[in-house]
Design an enzyme around this catalytic site. Structure first.
Site, mmCIF file in Angstrom:
data_model
loop_
_atom_site.group_PDB
_atom_site.id
_atom_site.type_symbol
_atom_site.label_atom_id
_atom_site.label_comp_id
_atom_site.label_asym_id
_atom_site.label_seq_id
_atom_site.Cartn_x
_atom_site.Cartn_y
_atom_site.Cartn_z
ATOM 1 N N GLN A 29 0.844 -1.201 0.205
ATOM 2 C CA GLN A 29 -0.046 -0.129 0.082
ATOM 3 C C GLN A 29 1.005 1.137 -0.047
ATOM 4 O O GLN A 29 0.484 2.289 -0.852
ATOM 5 C CB GLN A 29 -0.828 -0.018 1.304
ATOM 6 N N THR B 225 -12.091 -4.804 4.524
ATOM 7 C CA THR B 225 -11.427 -3.661 4.374
ATOM 8 C C THR B 225 -11.756 -2.667 3.685
ATOM 9 O O THR B 225 -11.956 -3.134 2.530
ATOM 10 C CB THR B 225 -9.734 -4.066 4.372
ATOM 11 N N CYS C 224 -13.126 3.052 7.898
ATOM 12 C CA CYS C 224 -11.863 2.222 7.797
ATOM 13 C C CYS C 224 -12.648 1.252 8.975
ATOM 14 O O CYS C 224 -13.420 1.544 9.987
ATOM 15 C CB CYS C 224 -10.808 2.969 8.517
#
Length: 230
Positions: A52, A83, A196
């Site tokens: 990421q 996620t 999140c």
């Protein structure tokens, strides 16, 4: 009941919440001794997180595509990616499997619209707040999405990776998030998307001046809806 396939581990702190929420909802709908039929493939978050932050999204996608294929081979009848951030590669996962992919954004839109809320604040990783993969899908379905300023985005991002993903919940970080929410409310936000899957560990409804749309809870509910659909 259909079998749910979960791609977890990002982080396992929130994946455990998915397991709890899905089973609680099945129990609530079907009876006290009922539980979900599900499979979970829990990845090692370390290589995913490194990819990421290095911008190697195809490398991260390859890890999750393998997980999705393994779930399908094991009998999963849908795939749920536990996620928000890795929904950046949702299209690659969906293209690699032959079962439905339950996208995290869609139940959030449905909940916002049901509440009559069209202007929302979005909290999440910097990737989620700054890029279009989640915001764009929300906006395409009619929501106005507000995000914090650059300094606040960085602070929200840091707390997710350095604290929430490793199970640390602190009052000082909760106060910072509350300050960010106050700023979004002042700009017109009518609700806050916890974009999140770990933020729900820090913020509960009583901690916010605005209604919270928790993606973890809403995504888990959507998975149960799919599993119990006649």
């Amino acid at each position: 009941m259909r079998t749910i396939g979960l791609i977890g581990g990002m982080s396992w702190e929130s994946s455990a919440e998915y397991y709890r929420l899905i089973n609680q909802q099945v129990r609530d709908r079907l009876g006290p001794l009922r539980s979900a039929r599900l499979l979970m493939y829990s990845v090692d978050f370390g290589p995913v997180e490194q990819a990421q932050h290095a911008g190697r999204w195809d490398d991260a996608a390859a890890i999750l595509v393998e997980a999705a294929r393994r779930l399908e081979a094991g009998g999963a009848e849908c795939v749920v990616l536990c996620t928000n951030t890795m929904h950046k590669v949702a299209g690659q996962i969906e293209a690699a499997i032959g079962v439905p992919f339950v996208h995290i954004a869609d139940p959030v839109v449905q909940a916002a619209q049901a509440a009559g809320t069209l202007s929302v604040g979005l909290l999440g990783t910097a990737f989620t707040m700054e890029q279009a993969f989640l915001k764009g899908r929300l906006e395409d379905q009619g929501l106005k999405v507000l995000v914090p300023d650059a300094a606040q985005r960085q602070a929200v991002h840091r707390i997710i990776y350095e604290e929430l993903c490793v199970g640390v919940v602190s009052e000082s970080s909760r106060r910072l998030y509350q300050h960010v929410i106050d700023g979004l409310q002042a700009r017109g936000a009518e609700a806050i998307i916890l974009g999140c899957t770990e933020i729900g560990l820090l913020l509960k409804p009583e901690h916010s001046a605005l209604p919270l749309l928790d993606t973890t809870e809403l995504h888990a509910r959507a998975a149960v809806d799919f599993a119990l659909l006649e």
